[in-house]
Write a protein that holds these residues in place. Structure first.
Motif, mmCIF file in Angstrom:
data_model
loop_
_atom_site.group_PDB
_atom_site.id
_atom_site.type_symbol
_atom_site.label_atom_id
_atom_site.label_comp_id
_atom_site.label_asym_id
_atom_site.label_seq_id
_atom_site.Cartn_x
_atom_site.Cartn_y
_atom_site.Cartn_z
ATOM 1 N N UNK A 271 0.830 -1.207 0.000
ATOM 2 C CA UNK A 271 0.000 0.000 0.000
ATOM 3 C C UNK A 271 0.865 1.257 0.000
ATOM 4 N N UNK A 272 1.946 1.261 0.783
ATOM 5 C CA UNK A 272 2.851 2.411 0.811
ATOM 6 C C UNK A 272 3.523 2.604 -0.540
ATOM 7 N N UNK A 273 3.956 1.513 -1.140
ATOM 8 C CA UNK A 273 4.616 1.596 -2.442
ATOM 9 C C UNK A 273 3.668 2.171 -3.493
ATOM 10 N N UNK A 274 2.415 1.719 -3.473
ATOM 11 C CA UNK A 274 1.430 2.235 -4.434
ATOM 12 C C UNK A 274 1.180 3.719 -4.204
ATOM 13 N N UNK A 275 1.105 4.133 -2.929
ATOM 14 C CA UNK A 275 0.893 5.546 -2.619
ATOM 15 C C UNK A 275 2.085 6.376 -3.078
ATOM 16 N N UNK A 276 3.300 5.895 -2.825
ATOM 17 C CA UNK A 276 4.500 6.630 -3.240
ATOM 18 C C UNK A 276 4.551 6.763 -4.754
ATOM 19 N N UNK A 277 4.111 5.744 -5.476
ATOM 20 C CA UNK A 277 4.069 5.814 -6.942
ATOM 21 C C UNK A 277 3.084 6.899 -7.398
ATOM 22 N N UNK A 278 1.951 7.004 -6.706
ATOM 23 C CA UNK A 278 0.971 8.043 -7.042
ATOM 24 C C UNK A 278 1.581 9.424 -6.798
ATOM 25 N N UNK A 279 2.258 9.596 -5.658
ATOM 26 C CA UNK A 279 2.894 10.878 -5.356
ATOM 27 C C UNK A 279 3.936 11.234 -6.414
ATOM 28 N N UNK A 280 4.707 10.252 -6.827
ATOM 29 C CA UNK A 280 5.764 10.499 -7.821
ATOM 30 C C UNK A 280 5.158 10.961 -9.143
ATOM 31 N N UNK A 281 4.116 10.300 -9.587
ATOM 32 C CA UNK A 281 3.477 10.675 -10.857
ATOM 33 C C UNK A 281 2.841 12.062 -10.776
ATOM 34 N N UNK A 282 2.355 12.423 -9.585
ATOM 35 C CA UNK A 282 1.679 13.712 -9.423
ATOM 36 C C UNK A 282 2.637 14.849 -9.097
ATOM 37 N N UNK A 283 3.866 14.512 -8.684
ATOM 38 C CA UNK A 283 4.825 15.548 -8.318
ATOM 39 C C UNK A 283 4.695 16.020 -6.883
ATOM 40 N N UNK A 284 4.116 15.190 -6.018
ATOM 41 C CA UNK A 284 3.929 15.534 -4.609
ATOM 42 C C UNK A 284 5.030 14.901 -3.765
ATOM 43 N N UNK A 285 5.487 15.632 -2.745
ATOM 44 C CA UNK A 285 6.599 15.150 -1.922
ATOM 45 C C UNK A 285 6.279 15.343 -0.433
ATOM 46 N N UNK A 286 6.335 14.258 0.338
ATOM 47 C CA UNK A 286 6.075 14.350 1.778
ATOM 48 C C UNK A 286 7.281 14.891 2.546
ATOM 49 N N UNK A 287 7.002 15.330 3.760
ATOM 50 C CA UNK A 287 8.026 15.786 4.684
ATOM 51 C C UNK A 287 8.339 14.643 5.653
#
Length: 330
Positions: A271-287
């Motif tokens: 689930x984390x990997x899938x979420x990180x892939x979504x963030x990468x495609x969207x250009x979003x970066x967590x702190x």
């Protein structure tokens, strides 16, 4: 195997990624994940390291930028122009303002207003002390102190009064807190996007409405600032698009607060990997400093969430118990 014994895979040891130990210093997994065994900590470390490019770190300071949704500002048909003078600032506050402006310019968040630009509304700015100042001993008057101990705010109240409302439904907080589908939240991760609003662009024709005056000149925002009445609506729309298909399945989201829940550790890593892939495609970066991974309980939207269900936060329970002791007849 523990986190310190993890070896970087050969396929990623090409120098294009930060060193494993250097990157993992952004996460104190041994302390925050003490309930996990060494094998689980190693797996979690590998999942995080493989997605090191999506985290805002000292080695990768870019905030990220998304084009999934662009913010638009539409003035009311009868909107009245108004240009507001900058507030007077003490010499020390002027230096703090200078540091914040330079940081925003360096990150591409603001830009000077051009002489030929037709700006109908300008807003003043205020410098506000943060309630919880950092414990670090910064040099007085330094840029580090200015950025860590003071907040740069634009007073958009007049602009908001002249802006057409953008209607977009926000998730119901109670529904979010109770919605875990059929999954038992044995493993929970909370993820906070770094300067979330600043990752979202403003439509070129709308940037002029965000103009603000300072003693150093007039500027406008190129990215979504806090304080606009329609900003939360646009940002929630963005997150709903990015997490489409995951919401109420493995993730819940309210603005820039994202939670991932899973019933098994292996599914949580997926689930984390899938979420990180979504963030990468969207250009979003967590702190990373505001993220917690693979917890067995966590605070989310004012509730303590665990496999046992929801409960009030401990501090509120303590306050109520103390009140009952002081006023037993209430």
């Amino acid at each position: 195997m523990n986190v310190n014994d993890y070896k970087e895979p050969e396929c990623v040891s090409d120098g294009s990624k930060p060193k494993f130990s250097e990157f993992m210093n952004n996460f104190d997994l041994k302390k925050s994940c003490s309930h996990l065994n060494d094998k689980q900590i190693s797996q979690l470390s590998e999942v995080l390291y493989k997605s090191n490019d999506i985290f805002v770190t000292k080695q990768n300071p870019e905030l990220g930028f998304t084009k999934v949704v662009e913010h638009h500002i539409h003035l009311k048909p009868n909107a009245v122009s108004k240009h507001q003078r900058p507030h007077r600032l003490s010499p020390d506050k002027k230096e703090i303002l200078r540091h914040h402006l330079q940081e925003l310019l360096d990150q591409g968040i603001i830009t000077p207003v051009s002489a030929s630009e037709n700006v109908p509304i300008t807003s003043p700015v205020v410098i506000v002390s943060k309630r919880r100042k950092s414990s670090n001993n910064y040099t007085p008057g330094s840029k580090e102190e200015s950025l860590s101990c003071f907040r740069f705010c634009c007073d958009f109240r007049y602009l908001n009064s002249q802006t057409q409302h953008f209607r977009y439904t926000f998730p119901d907080l109670q529904e979010l807190a109770e919605s875990f589908t059929n999954r038992v939240p044995n493993y929970i991760s909370t993820i906070d996007l770094s300067s979330g609003f600043f990752k979202m662009g403003i439509a070129p024709e709308s940037t002029k409405f965000t103009a603000f005056n300072t003693c150093f000149g007039s500027y406008k925002f190129l990215r979504l600032p806090m304080g606009l009445s329609t900003a939360p609506n646009s940002f929630q729309l963005l997150m709903d698009k990015v997490l489409s298909g995951l919401t109420f399945k493995s993730t819940l989201c309210y603005l820039d607060d994202v939670i991932v829940v899973s019933d098994t550790f292996d599914s949580h890593m997926s689930d984390l990997t899938e979420l990180f892939d979504r963030f990468r495609m969207a250009g979003l970066k967590p702190n990373p400093a505001k993220c917690l991974f693979s917890q067995n309980k966590c605070m989310y939207l004012g509730h303590m969430i665990s496999k046992d269900g929801m409960s009030p936060p401990p501090d509120r329970v303590k306050a109520e118990n103390e009140l009952n002791v002081l006023f037993p007849d209430l």
